[in-house]
Design an enzyme around this catalytic site. Structure first.
Site, PDB file in Angstrom:
ATOM      1  N   ASP A   8       0.852  -1.181   0.000  1.00  0.00           N
ATOM      2  CA  ASP A   8       0.000   0.000   0.000  1.00  0.00           C
ATOM      3  C   ASP A   8       0.891   1.235   0.000  1.00  0.00           C
ATOM      4  O   ASP A   8       1.666   1.453   0.928  1.00  0.00           O
ATOM      5  CB  ASP A   8      -0.906  -0.007   1.244  1.00  0.00           C
ATOM      6  CG  ASP A   8      -1.980   1.062   1.191  1.00  0.00           C
ATOM      7  OD1 ASP A   8      -2.168   1.664   0.128  1.00  0.00           O
ATOM      8  OD2 ASP A   8      -2.635   1.292   2.238  1.00  0.00           O
ATOM      9  N   ASP A 103      -2.812   2.369  -6.176  1.00  0.00           N
ATOM     10  CA  ASP A 103      -1.764   2.460  -5.161  1.00  0.00           C
ATOM     11  C   ASP A 103      -1.695   1.276  -4.212  1.00  0.00           C
ATOM     12  O   ASP A 103      -0.973   1.328  -3.215  1.00  0.00           O
ATOM     13  CB  ASP A 103      -1.931   3.750  -4.357  1.00  0.00           C
ATOM     14  CG  ASP A 103      -3.248   3.788  -3.584  1.00  0.00           C
ATOM     15  OD1 ASP A 103      -4.211   3.126  -4.004  1.00  0.00           O
ATOM     16  OD2 ASP A 103      -3.299   4.481  -2.551  1.00  0.00           O
ATOM     17  N   GLU A 104      -2.403   0.201  -4.491  1.00  0.00           N
ATOM     18  CA  GLU A 104      -2.294  -0.966  -3.618  1.00  0.00           C
ATOM     19  C   GLU A 104      -2.585  -2.247  -4.392  1.00  0.00           C
ATOM     20  O   GLU A 104      -3.310  -2.249  -5.384  1.00  0.00           O
ATOM     21  CB  GLU A 104      -3.219  -0.854  -2.402  1.00  0.00           C
ATOM     22  CG  GLU A 104      -4.694  -0.815  -2.727  1.00  0.00           C
ATOM     23  CD  GLU A 104      -5.564  -0.860  -1.481  1.00  0.00           C
ATOM     24  OE1 GLU A 104      -5.227  -1.596  -0.530  1.00  0.00           O
ATOM     25  OE2 GLU A 104      -6.589  -0.158  -1.461  1.00  0.00           O
TER      26      GLU A 104
END
Length: 356
Positions: A8, A103-104
């Site tokens: 993350d 983003d993860e």
């Protein structure tokens, strides 16, 4: 026994802005829409979070919490480019990658031979390579199951990682708040609390039949998760289930005619997104969403195998009845995508595109 890593990025959008514009570093910063246009915060840095600013918060409210907040518009093309660099790093270690957003992502490194096969060392190496490639920090969680890896990635932020080894799972989940389990939102959490259930340990001591009776299939899943059981595998090719578009209005509206005007402007964008993100896919339902002036929201859906503007209008009329005098601050429409498209459904999608 799987080795799962959840990576993350730390305040991703804001971090990219601080990287590209060093003068923003050390100052409370948020990425989002303008406050005078009913904008919403996408993400913010840790300096802003100290004031209580959070993602999905109205920009105007965020500025009241933090008058010195610097609000910048998002640059999605840049974020996507950086996300692609991060994905390249992941692919050096495994092909089993399940992105959750830009983003993860989940990674299954069970069969990865790098770093002597140690998931902990692999996570460290991945975070180091991400920083070298992008100048951005990432946090990671390592566990034998997906949902615990995601929980762990939040325990040592920013720029850290947390490991839950297989022999530590049983002890770890005993004190884990039920709100950390996917699917346990505010309403479900309040119901569980009213039953005296606050942690996974509490659920372990409860009667499973009682939970199943109260919550149906989710009750059985809750029992599993509370024991640290999550058999879900990484899904590299997750099938998209829906496509939608929504807009936050500059001023509240109160009339159905106004809402219909707003919705008419959303339909071409929905068609474009379907053509781009789900080409050839049929649909199985249509959904209308309204958010009221008090931030409460409602959705109404109906089964449909062809996209109909008239159906959207009917659903919108029903949703407007729930306003009960409240202003409307957001209008959204979406479709649920069919698992398998038919020639007839493909034809219906094409007909909509031509009609628009």
């Amino acid at each position: 026994m799987r080795k799962i890593i959840h990576v993350d990025m730390d305040c991703f959008y804001a971090a990219v802005e601080m990287r590209d514009f060093p003068e923003l570093r050390g100052k409370p910063l948020a990425v989002g829409g303008r406050s005078d246009r009913r904008g919403v915060i996408s993400t913010c840095n840790y300096e802003a979070r100290k004031f209580g600013v959070r993602s999905a918060m109205a920009s105007a409210y965020a500025l009241r919490l933090c008058p010195d907040l610097i609000l910048v518009p998002g640059r999605m093309d840049v974020y996507k480019q950086v996300s692609s660099q991060i994905r390249d790093v992941f692919s050096r270690y495994t092909s089993l990658i399940e992105p959750l957003s830009l983003d993860e992502a989940y990674l299954d490194v069970t069969d990865c031979t790098a770093c002597r096969g140690s998931a902990t060392l692999i996570a460290e190496a991945i975070r180091k390579e991400i920083f070298e490639a992008t100048g951005l920090t990432a946090s990671a969680g390592i566990a034998p199951v997906k949902f615990l890896a995601k929980v762990a990635s939040d325990l040592n932020k920013p720029n850290g990682q947390y490991v839950i080894t297989p022999d530590a799972v049983s002890e770890f989940v005993k004190t884990l708040p039920l709100g950390k389990i996917p699917g346990v939102g505010k309403v479900t959490g309040e119901k569980l609390a009213s039953m005296g259930l606050h942690t996974c340990g509490d659920v372990q001591g409860a009667e499973p039949a009682m939970l199943t009776e109260r919550f149906g299939k989710f009750g059985a899943l809750l029992v599993e998760r509370s024991k640290g059981i999550d058999p879900r595998a990484i899904s590299p090719n997750r099938v998209r289930k829906s496509v939608g578009v929504e807009t936050t209005l500059a001023q509240d509206i109160y009339e159905l005619s106004q809402a219909n005007q707003v919705m008419s402007g959303l339909i071409p964008e929905l068609s474009t997104r379907m053509a781009r993100g789900a080409p050839g896919r049929g649909i199985h339902k249509q959904v209308v969403k309204l958010k009221f002036a008090d931030f409460k929201q409602t959705t109404i859906e109906h089964r449909s195998d062809s996209l109909s503007v008239n159906l959207f209008q009917d659903l919108l009329a029903l949703a407007m009845e729930r306003a009960e005098g409240r202003g409307i601050r957001l209008v959204g429409i979406s479709v649920g995508l069919a698992e398998q498209q038919t020639d007839e459904q493909n034809s219906n999608v094409c007909q909509l595109d031509l009609a628009l």
